[in-house]
Design a protein around this motif. Sequence first.
Motif, PDB file in Angstrom:
ATOM      1  N   THR A  87      -6.723 -13.366   1.032  1.00 11.19           N
ATOM      2  CA  THR A  87      -7.740 -13.249  -0.013  1.00 11.19           C
ATOM      3  C   THR A  87      -7.105 -12.688  -1.291  1.00 11.19           C
ATOM      4  OG1 THR A  87      -8.353 -11.030   0.668  1.00 11.19           O
ATOM      5  CG2 THR A  87      -9.600 -12.839   1.665  1.00 11.19           C
ATOM      6  N   PRO A  88      -7.719 -12.983  -2.410  1.00 10.94           N
ATOM      7  CA  PRO A  88      -7.165 -12.530  -3.688  1.00 10.94           C
ATOM      8  C   PRO A  88      -7.129 -10.996  -3.815  1.00 10.94           C
ATOM      9  CG  PRO A  88      -8.859 -14.194  -4.043  1.00 10.94           C
ATOM     10  CD  PRO A  88      -8.849 -13.884  -2.595  1.00 10.94           C
ATOM     11  N   GLU A  89      -8.172 -10.306  -3.225  1.00 11.71           N
ATOM     12  CA  GLU A  89      -8.194  -8.828  -3.329  1.00 11.71           C
ATOM     13  C   GLU A  89      -7.003  -8.230  -2.588  1.00 11.71           C
ATOM     14  OE1 GLU A  89     -11.435  -9.875  -1.094  1.00 11.71           O
ATOM     15  OE2 GLU A  89     -11.627 -10.865  -3.014  1.00 11.71           O
ATOM     16  N   GLN A  90      -6.712  -8.787  -1.381  1.00  9.87           N
ATOM     17  CA  GLN A  90      -5.591  -8.278  -0.588  1.00  9.87           C
ATOM     18  C   GLN A  90      -4.273  -8.503  -1.335  1.00  9.87           C
ATOM     19  OE1 GLN A  90      -6.210 -10.383   3.151  1.00  9.87           O
ATOM     20  NE2 GLN A  90      -6.684  -8.444   4.166  1.00  9.87           N
ATOM     21  N   ALA A  91      -4.126  -9.671  -1.918  1.00 11.15           N
ATOM     22  CA  ALA A  91      -2.906  -9.984  -2.661  1.00 11.15           C
ATOM     23  C   ALA A  91      -2.751  -9.027  -3.841  1.00 11.15           C
ATOM     24  CB  ALA A  91      -2.942 -11.428  -3.154  1.00 11.15           C
ATOM     25  N   ALA A  92      -3.838  -8.745  -4.533  1.00 14.13           N
ATOM     26  CA  ALA A  92      -3.810  -7.826  -5.673  1.00 14.13           C
ATOM     27  C   ALA A  92      -3.446  -6.417  -5.205  1.00 14.13           C
ATOM     28  CB  ALA A  92      -5.161  -7.809  -6.383  1.00 14.13           C
ATOM     29  N   ARG A  93      -4.049  -6.019  -4.045  1.00 19.80           N
ATOM     30  CA  ARG A  93      -3.774  -4.689  -3.498  1.00 19.80           C
ATOM     31  C   ARG A  93      -2.294  -4.575  -3.093  1.00 19.80           C
ATOM     32  NH1 ARG A  93      -8.487  -3.702  -0.601  1.00 19.80           N
ATOM     33  NH2 ARG A  93      -7.703  -4.969   1.117  1.00 19.80           N
ATOM     34  N   MET A  94      -1.765  -5.648  -2.477  1.00 27.94           N
ATOM     35  CA  MET A  94      -0.358  -5.670  -2.054  1.00 27.94           C
ATOM     36  C   MET A  94       0.563  -5.543  -3.270  1.00 27.94           C
ATOM     37  SD  MET A  94       0.569  -5.761   1.112  1.00 27.94           S
ATOM     38  CE  MET A  94       2.181  -6.492   1.115  1.00 27.94           C
ATOM     39  N   LYS A  95       0.225  -6.313  -4.319  1.00 30.47           N
ATOM     40  CA  LYS A  95       1.047  -6.295  -5.530  1.00 30.47           C
ATOM     41  C   LYS A  95       1.044  -4.899  -6.153  1.00 30.47           C
ATOM     42  CE  LYS A  95       2.059  -8.962  -9.607  1.00 30.47           C
ATOM     43  NZ  LYS A  95       1.736 -10.071 -10.453  1.00 30.47           N
ATOM     44  N   LYS A  96      -0.128  -4.259  -6.149  1.00 29.36           N
ATOM     45  CA  LYS A  96      -0.263  -2.915  -6.703  1.00 29.36           C
ATOM     46  C   LYS A  96       0.591  -1.924  -5.907  1.00 29.36           C
ATOM     47  CE  LYS A  96      -3.879   0.126  -8.432  1.00 29.36           C
ATOM     48  NZ  LYS A  96      -5.318   0.399  -8.492  1.00 29.36           N
ATOM     49  N   LEU A  97       0.539  -2.059  -4.555  1.00 28.11           N
ATOM     50  CA  LEU A  97       1.337  -1.176  -3.689  1.00 28.11           C
ATOM     51  C   LEU A  97       2.827  -1.371  -3.942  1.00 28.11           C
ATOM     52  CD1 LEU A  97      -0.511  -1.272  -0.236  1.00 28.11           C
ATOM     53  CD2 LEU A  97       0.014   0.761  -1.571  1.00 28.11           C
ATOM     54  N   GLN A  98       3.233  -2.619  -4.073  1.00 28.13           N
ATOM     55  CA  GLN A  98       4.651  -2.920  -4.316  1.00 28.13           C
ATOM     56  C   GLN A  98       5.115  -2.335  -5.643  1.00 28.13           C
ATOM     57  OE1 GLN A  98       4.615  -7.180  -3.887  1.00 28.13           O
ATOM     58  NE2 GLN A  98       5.210  -7.108  -1.721  1.00 28.13           N
ATOM     59  N   GLU A  99       4.274  -2.475  -6.667  1.00 29.72           N
ATOM     60  CA  GLU A  99       4.615  -1.919  -7.977  1.00 29.72           C
ATOM     61  C   GLU A  99       4.715  -0.401  -7.917  1.00 29.72           C
ATOM     62  OE1 GLU A  99       1.686  -3.429 -10.699  1.00 29.72           O
ATOM     63  OE2 GLU A  99       2.524  -5.461 -10.665  1.00 29.72           O
ATOM     64  N   GLN A 100       3.785   0.207  -7.175  1.00 26.60           N
ATOM     65  CA  GLN A 100       3.786   1.667  -7.025  1.00 26.60           C
ATOM     66  C   GLN A 100       5.065   2.113  -6.298  1.00 26.60           C
ATOM     67  OE1 GLN A 100       0.251   3.079  -5.069  1.00 26.60           O
ATOM     68  NE2 GLN A 100       0.948   5.195  -5.018  1.00 26.60           N
ATOM     69  N   GLU A 101       5.440   1.367  -5.234  1.00 32.54           N
ATOM     70  CA  GLU A 101       6.658   1.669  -4.478  1.00 32.54           C
ATOM     71  C   GLU A 101       7.886   1.557  -5.375  1.00 32.54           C
ATOM     72  OE1 GLU A 101       8.035  -0.482  -0.742  1.00 32.54           O
ATOM     73  OE2 GLU A 101       6.126   0.362  -0.086  1.00 32.54           O
ATOM     74  N   LYS A 102       7.919   0.499  -6.172  1.00 30.86           N
ATOM     75  CA  LYS A 102       9.043   0.265  -7.072  1.00 30.86           C
ATOM     76  C   LYS A 102       9.148   1.403  -8.085  1.00 30.86           C
ATOM     77  CE  LYS A 102      11.078  -3.541  -9.669  1.00 30.86           C
ATOM     78  NZ  LYS A 102      10.850  -4.871 -10.217  1.00 30.86           N
ATOM     79  N   ARG A 103       7.974   1.826  -8.621  1.00 36.25           N
ATOM     80  CA  ARG A 103       7.938   2.928  -9.588  1.00 36.25           C
ATOM     81  C   ARG A 103       8.472   4.216  -8.948  1.00 36.25           C
ATOM     82  NH1 ARG A 103       3.188   1.518 -11.407  1.00 36.25           N
ATOM     83  NH2 ARG A 103       2.035   2.981 -10.101  1.00 36.25           N
ATOM     84  N   GLN A 104       8.048   4.470  -7.680  1.00 34.74           N
ATOM     85  CA  GLN A 104       8.498   5.671  -6.969  1.00 34.74           C
ATOM     86  C   GLN A 104      10.016   5.637  -6.780  1.00 34.74           C
ATOM     87  OE1 GLN A 104       6.057   5.462  -3.434  1.00 34.74           O
ATOM     88  NE2 GLN A 104       4.624   6.998  -4.201  1.00 34.74           N
ATOM     89  N   LYS A 105      10.567   4.465  -6.430  1.00 29.82           N
ATOM     90  CA  LYS A 105      12.017   4.336  -6.247  1.00 29.82           C
ATOM     91  C   LYS A 105      12.748   4.620  -7.559  1.00 29.82           C
ATOM     92  CE  LYS A 105      11.979   0.978  -2.482  1.00 29.82           C
ATOM     93  NZ  LYS A 105      12.178  -0.417  -2.133  1.00 29.82           N
ATOM     94  N   VAL A 106      12.229   4.089  -8.652  1.00 31.75           N
ATOM     95  CA  VAL A 106      12.850   4.297  -9.964  1.00 31.75           C
ATOM     96  C   VAL A 106      12.806   5.781 -10.324  1.00 31.75           C
ATOM     97  CG1 VAL A 106      12.598   3.840 -12.439  1.00 31.75           C
ATOM     98  CG2 VAL A 106      12.433   1.963 -10.805  1.00 31.75           C
ATOM     99  N   GLU A 107      11.646   6.422 -10.096  1.00 25.22           N
ATOM    100  CA  GLU A 107      11.513   7.855 -10.385  1.00 25.22           C
ATOM    101  C   GLU A 107      12.465   8.661  -9.512  1.00 25.22           C
ATOM    102  OE1 GLU A 107       7.381   8.887  -9.878  1.00 25.22           O
ATOM    103  OE2 GLU A 107       6.765   7.553 -11.509  1.00 25.22           O
ATOM    104  N   PHE A 108      12.547   8.298  -8.234  1.00 24.66           N
ATOM    105  CA  PHE A 108      13.444   9.008  -7.312  1.00 24.66           C
ATOM    106  C   PHE A 108      14.888   8.870  -7.781  1.00 24.66           C
ATOM    107  CE2 PHE A 108      16.220   9.145  -3.575  1.00 24.66           C
ATOM    108  CZ  PHE A 108      15.894  10.389  -3.065  1.00 24.66           C
TER     109      PHE A 108
END
Length: 196
Positions: free
Chosen positions: A1-22
């Motif tokens: 579903t589109p909501e799940q895909a959007a949620r996944m993309k948001k999680l991935q972006e958040q993870e990427k941001r955390q890695k960059v900050e780390f």
Amino acid sequence: TPEQAARMKKLQEQEKRQKVEFRKRMELEVSQFIQATGEPRRRFQPMNKIERSILHDVAEVAGLTSFSFGDDEDSRYVMVFKKEFAPSDEELDAYRRGEEWDPARAEERRRLRELAAQQEEAELESGPAPPGPPNDYKDKYRHLIGSDAAKAAARTMEANKAYGCVPVANKRDTRSIEEAMNEIRAKKRLRQAEDE
């Protein structure tokens, strides 16, 4: 579903941001470590595999040596060493065993090993030790077995003629290997001919 895909993309972006900050945080800590003059090595807090790989990468880019230590995944941590204070194999082994590195104790161990090696060399030079035990077991057990028990118990040894290399006279089958194999092949051919 589109909501799940959007949620996944948001999680991935958040993870990427955390890695960059780390990574930024680790770069800052590593540069502070490089500038700290009296600190040859630094031990970091236990971290997960991804964080450890980021820290190893940051250390490599900064021209430092880094190693991970610890048995289970929860307690593994990274140690970073300045190149001029790169750890010896003994030091690494101590960390792998979960011990603190003590250069004075290591020096003492090295001296003891050298001393043992010198003693061993001296023993080798003095000639071989006499063969056999240092004392006679019969003396130890004389009160139990008496002094002539061994002589009475000893038997003269006779070679078993049926063991090992058998003389031709004792062989029941005097055929050579080739003759025996030819006979087996002939029987096989005969059996095949009968079956047909």
